[in-house]
Design a protein around this motif. Structure first.
Motif, PDB file in Angstrom:
ATOM      1  N   PHE A   1       0.822  -1.204   0.000  1.00  0.00           N
ATOM      2  CA  PHE A   1       0.000   0.000   0.000  1.00  0.00           C
ATOM      3  C   PHE A   1       0.862   1.263   0.000  1.00  0.00           C
ATOM      4  O   PHE A   1       0.520   2.263  -0.632  1.00  0.00           O
ATOM      5  CB  PHE A   1      -0.951   0.009   1.200  1.00  0.00           C
ATOM      6  CG  PHE A   1      -2.015  -1.051   1.157  1.00  0.00           C
ATOM      7  CD1 PHE A   1      -2.603  -1.423  -0.045  1.00  0.00           C
ATOM      8  CD2 PHE A   1      -2.450  -1.671   2.319  1.00  0.00           C
ATOM      9  CE1 PHE A   1      -3.591  -2.406  -0.095  1.00  0.00           C
ATOM     10  CE2 PHE A   1      -3.434  -2.640   2.285  1.00  0.00           C
ATOM     11  CZ  PHE A   1      -4.003  -3.014   1.078  1.00  0.00           C
ATOM     12  N   GLU A   2       1.983   1.215   0.702  1.00  0.00           N
ATOM     13  CA  GLU A   2       2.879   2.376   0.740  1.00  0.00           C
ATOM     14  C   GLU A   2       3.472   2.671  -0.631  1.00  0.00           C
ATOM     15  O   GLU A   2       3.656   3.837  -1.003  1.00  0.00           O
ATOM     16  CB  GLU A   2       3.981   2.149   1.774  1.00  0.00           C
ATOM     17  CG  GLU A   2       3.487   2.284   3.216  1.00  0.00           C
ATOM     18  CD  GLU A   2       4.531   1.895   4.234  1.00  0.00           C
ATOM     19  OE1 GLU A   2       5.503   1.170   3.866  1.00  0.00           O
ATOM     20  OE2 GLU A   2       4.383   2.286   5.414  1.00  0.00           O
ATOM     21  N   ILE A   3       3.778   1.611  -1.388  1.00  0.00           N
ATOM     22  CA  ILE A   3       4.289   1.805  -2.755  1.00  0.00           C
ATOM     23  C   ILE A   3       3.218   2.483  -3.611  1.00  0.00           C
ATOM     24  O   ILE A   3       3.499   3.435  -4.350  1.00  0.00           O
ATOM     25  CB  ILE A   3       4.705   0.462  -3.382  1.00  0.00           C
ATOM     26  CG1 ILE A   3       5.902  -0.137  -2.636  1.00  0.00           C
ATOM     27  CG2 ILE A   3       5.047   0.637  -4.865  1.00  0.00           C
ATOM     28  CD1 ILE A   3       6.253  -1.555  -3.051  1.00  0.00           C
ATOM     29  N   ALA A   4       1.986   2.000  -3.501  1.00  0.00           N
ATOM     30  CA  ALA A   4       0.889   2.589  -4.271  1.00  0.00           C
ATOM     31  C   ALA A   4       0.635   4.029  -3.847  1.00  0.00           C
ATOM     32  O   ALA A   4       0.418   4.913  -4.687  1.00  0.00           O
ATOM     33  CB  ALA A   4      -0.378   1.762  -4.103  1.00  0.00           C
ATOM     34  N   LEU A   5       0.689   4.277  -2.542  1.00  0.00           N
ATOM     35  CA  LEU A   5       0.402   5.611  -2.016  1.00  0.00           C
ATOM     36  C   LEU A   5       1.410   6.647  -2.504  1.00  0.00           C
ATOM     37  O   LEU A   5       1.053   7.805  -2.746  1.00  0.00           O
ATOM     38  CB  LEU A   5       0.395   5.572  -0.491  1.00  0.00           C
ATOM     39  CG  LEU A   5      -0.068   6.848   0.214  1.00  0.00           C
ATOM     40  CD1 LEU A   5      -1.524   7.133  -0.102  1.00  0.00           C
ATOM     41  CD2 LEU A   5       0.143   6.725   1.718  1.00  0.00           C
ATOM     42  N   ALA A   6       2.653   6.243  -2.680  1.00  0.00           N
ATOM     43  CA  ALA A   6       3.696   7.168  -3.131  1.00  0.00           C
ATOM     44  C   ALA A   6       3.373   7.735  -4.516  1.00  0.00           C
ATOM     45  O   ALA A   6       3.712   8.882  -4.824  1.00  0.00           O
ATOM     46  CB  ALA A   6       5.047   6.469  -3.145  1.00  0.00           C
ATOM     47  N   SER A   7       2.711   6.932  -5.347  1.00  0.00           N
ATOM     48  CA  SER A   7       2.351   7.383  -6.693  1.00  0.00           C
ATOM     49  C   SER A   7       0.916   7.896  -6.782  1.00  0.00           C
ATOM     50  O   SER A   7       0.584   8.649  -7.702  1.00  0.00           O
ATOM     51  CB  SER A   7       2.536   6.236  -7.698  1.00  0.00           C
ATOM     52  OG  SER A   7       3.895   5.876  -7.811  1.00  0.00           O
ATOM     53  N   TYR A   8       0.071   7.492  -5.835  1.00  0.00           N
ATOM     54  CA  TYR A   8      -1.340   7.887  -5.866  1.00  0.00           C
ATOM     55  C   TYR A   8      -1.759   8.435  -4.499  1.00  0.00           C
ATOM     56  O   TYR A   8      -2.595   7.850  -3.815  1.00  0.00           O
ATOM     57  CB  TYR A   8      -2.214   6.705  -6.266  1.00  0.00           C
ATOM     58  CG  TYR A   8      -1.962   6.203  -7.659  1.00  0.00           C
ATOM     59  CD1 TYR A   8      -2.623   6.746  -8.754  1.00  0.00           C
ATOM     60  CD2 TYR A   8      -1.017   5.192  -7.888  1.00  0.00           C
ATOM     61  CE1 TYR A   8      -2.367   6.308 -10.038  1.00  0.00           C
ATOM     62  CE2 TYR A   8      -0.760   4.748  -9.180  1.00  0.00           C
ATOM     63  CZ  TYR A   8      -1.439   5.309 -10.240  1.00  0.00           C
ATOM     64  OH  TYR A   8      -1.181   4.868 -11.514  1.00  0.00           O
ATOM     65  N   PRO A   9      -1.183   9.579  -4.087  1.00  0.00           N
ATOM     66  CA  PRO A   9      -1.466  10.112  -2.747  1.00  0.00           C
ATOM     67  C   PRO A   9      -2.891  10.623  -2.563  1.00  0.00           C
ATOM     68  O   PRO A   9      -3.320  10.833  -1.431  1.00  0.00           O
ATOM     69  CB  PRO A   9      -0.454  11.256  -2.608  1.00  0.00           C
ATOM     70  CG  PRO A   9      -0.175  11.680  -4.018  1.00  0.00           C
ATOM     71  CD  PRO A   9      -0.227  10.420  -4.823  1.00  0.00           C
ATOM     72  N   GLU A  10      -3.620  10.818  -3.649  1.00  0.00           N
ATOM     73  CA  GLU A  10      -4.988  11.336  -3.537  1.00  0.00           C
ATOM     74  C   GLU A  10      -6.033  10.297  -3.941  1.00  0.00           C
ATOM     75  O   GLU A  10      -7.146  10.654  -4.345  1.00  0.00           O
ATOM     76  CB  GLU A  10      -5.137  12.604  -4.391  1.00  0.00           C
ATOM     77  CG  GLU A  10      -4.237  13.746  -3.932  1.00  0.00           C
ATOM     78  CD  GLU A  10      -4.422  14.077  -2.443  1.00  0.00           C
ATOM     79  OE1 GLU A  10      -5.572  14.300  -2.027  1.00  0.00           O
ATOM     80  OE2 GLU A  10      -3.427  14.072  -1.700  1.00  0.00           O
ATOM     81  N   LEU A  11      -5.678   9.041  -3.828  1.00  0.00           N
ATOM     82  CA  LEU A  11      -6.632   7.975  -4.125  1.00  0.00           C
ATOM     83  C   LEU A  11      -7.245   7.495  -2.806  1.00  0.00           C
ATOM     84  O   LEU A  11      -6.552   6.931  -1.952  1.00  0.00           O
ATOM     85  CB  LEU A  11      -5.933   6.827  -4.843  1.00  0.00           C
ATOM     86  CG  LEU A  11      -6.840   5.776  -5.504  1.00  0.00           C
ATOM     87  CD1 LEU A  11      -7.720   6.417  -6.574  1.00  0.00           C
ATOM     88  CD2 LEU A  11      -6.006   4.666  -6.128  1.00  0.00           C
TER      89      LEU A  11
END
Length: 214
Positions: free
Chosen positions: A112-122
């Motif tokens: 989830f942290e990897i995804a959050l780094a690229s999609y902080p507003e999802l």
């Protein structure tokens, strides 16, 4: 008369020809959209066997498997996407989903942290961060992510539900109550709404999460 018959025949033949041109991928997508996930899985598996580097096929196969709760298989498909397209960071959200479903919260958090780094507003990434951190006991950060998710998606009952549990675990009962009341308003006849109603009647400081929050 004959002209009309011939025109009709041409149209019918054209329709059959168009149908014949559908690929296995097209057929699999059609099954997927109809909710026929097992049929879609079988067809997508044929596609990836014939086209092992098809990112779209692996990705959609993973989504179908995830819908059917076949988490290890779904993860394998998503991991293939990650290898084939290193820039496709959103796929890590779905890899995290498979780990979360198996209560492998440390592994889920990493994805989830990897995804959050690229999609902080999802919103959904923040929602699952909140859930995972709740299960790992990091309540302050869990609450922060639930609140961020709700700032992006203000009427998402599952995030209010998770937020209610995080506040409850901290002993902040007034905030917990407000969160559960919001769930009831948003999902009065649904599973979460009914669960929240029951929780509002319980005076204890904490209870295990009654239903999974997806």
């Amino acid at each position: 008369m004959w002209g009309g018959i011939l025109l009709s025949l041409v149209v019918q033949l054209s329709t059959f020809a168009a149908a014949d041109k559908r690929t296995d991928f097209d057929i699999a997508i059609e099954h997927f959209r109809k909710g026929s996930y097992e049929k879609a899985i079988t067809t997508f598996q044929k596609v990836v066997q014939d086209h092992p580097k098809s990112i779209k096929a692996h990705y959609n196969l993973g989504l179908c498997l995830l819908r059917q709760n076949r988490h290890p298989e779904a993860r394998e498909s998503f991991q293939k996407v990650a290898k084939l397209a290193s820039s496709a960071k959103l796929v890590h959200f779905y890899i995290g989903r498979t780990f979360y479903a198996e209560a492998k919260f440390k592994d889920a958090l990493k994805e989830f942290e990897i995804a959050l780094a690229s999609y902080p507003e999802l919103a959904m990434v923040h929602h699952y961060m909140g859930l995972t951190l709740y299960h790992r006991g990091n309540l302050d950060l869990s609450i922060s992510h639930f609140l961020h998710a709700l700032s992006l998606r203000p009427k998402y009952a599952p995030s209010f539900y998770g937020l209610g549990f995080a506040y409850r675990a901290k002993g902040e009962m007034a905030e917990s109550r407000r969160a559960f009341e919001k769930v009831v308003l948003l999902d009065r006849a649904g599973t979460l709404g009914l669960a929240a109603e029951r929780l509002l009647k319980v005076s204890g400081e904490n209870n295990p999460m009654e239903v999974p929050v997806e």
